[in-house]
Design a protein around this motif. Sequence first.
Motif, mmCIF file in Angstrom:
data_model
loop_
_atom_site.group_PDB
_atom_site.id
_atom_site.type_symbol
_atom_site.label_atom_id
_atom_site.label_comp_id
_atom_site.label_asym_id
_atom_site.label_seq_id
_atom_site.Cartn_x
_atom_site.Cartn_y
_atom_site.Cartn_z
ATOM 1 N N ALA A 95 17.028 -29.750 -0.030
ATOM 2 C CA ALA A 95 16.405 -30.025 1.265
ATOM 3 C C ALA A 95 15.505 -28.884 1.727
ATOM 4 C CB ALA A 95 17.491 -30.300 2.301
ATOM 5 N N VAL A 152 18.465 -40.104 -0.289
ATOM 6 C CA VAL A 152 19.015 -38.947 0.415
ATOM 7 C C VAL A 152 20.439 -38.785 -0.106
ATOM 8 C CG1 VAL A 152 19.653 -37.983 2.643
ATOM 9 C CG2 VAL A 152 17.567 -39.334 2.429
ATOM 10 N N ALA A 166 18.429 -42.152 8.481
ATOM 11 C CA ALA A 166 17.812 -42.172 7.144
ATOM 12 C C ALA A 166 17.616 -43.610 6.679
ATOM 13 C CB ALA A 166 18.699 -41.407 6.160
#
Length: 269
Positions: A95, A152, A166
């Motif tokens: 990330a 993700v 998300a």
Amino acid sequence: MRSLFPVTDLTRTAPDPSGPPIDREWSLDELADAYAYPPALRADGAGTPWLRANMVSTLDGAAQHDGRSQGISCAADMRIFGTLRGLADVVIAGAETVRLEGYRPARAREAFAARRAAAGQGPAPAVAVVTGSMDLDFSLPLFTEPLVPTLVVTGAGAPSDRIAAARKAGAEVVIAGEGGRVDPARVVRELADRGLTRQLTEGGPRLLGQFVAAGVLDELCLTVSPMLTAGDAQRIAGGPGVAVPERFFLASLLEEAGFLFTRYRRTDR
Ligand SMILES: NC(=O)c1ccc[n+]([C@@H]2O[C@H](COP(=O)([O-])OP(=O)(O)OC[C@H]3O[C@@H](n4cnc5c(N)ncnc54)[C@H](OP(=O)(O)O)[C@@H]3O)[C@@H](O)[C@H]2O)c1
């Protein structure tokens, strides 16, 4: 660009295979041939992941300058970067790299279209972002505009409101760990279970270090940049070290303008 190792079989148009390596710009097709993933180990091609990393380092081991890798890269490095993406099913990134490098969705590129179609791949690789915090801006094109949904990858204890955000943005949430942490070996397995076996990680160093420590990295494509930076930049792989250094084998070595494009594999097969 010239091949220093092996000297002959990557320079297909060499008039004399025993002569010096050809020094000219390689087409994306030639680069794609040179960096092809190994054939799947299982006859049906399914479920056999191959995790490759692509990183750049200075001569003194810095993996970034001014917080990014761009300053230690070059045009040929970016062509190889694009080629490796063009061959991959999925690009896995930590990330922090996604945040600092401003990741966008992977592009569909004409140069790789026929090769991808023949390999049964979609037009572009998916991007998989590894995160514990889920502290990502889900309004960015990476999540809202990809050709294939962005993944993700997080732990089972990730904040439920962020998981919902998300998903609302169009991302697929993959649980690959307990609590807030992701298990690096499970990332590889979870992605392979989704048919994403040609895996490419672009770091950063904290994520790559975990793949190394977990013993799941099959191949490292390391660009050695002819620069010295000193300072306290990260190395390409960080975190807790391994008990016994693992030996890798040189698969190929290209050179352009003093940059070395190395490719090492876990096995010499
Ligand atoms: N030289 C190169 O080739 C290269 C390549 C890539 C990046 N870089 C440079 O490296 C720097 C960024 O790399 P980095 O090492 O600091 O960070 P990173 O590895 O890109 O990302 C670290 C983040 O990934 C998530 N993460 C990693 N492992 C996790 C786990 N086991 N469980 C849950 N989440 C996990 C966490 O995200 P959350 O914080 O969201 O929980 C963590 O903060 C930048 O300067 C970039 O330019 C260099």
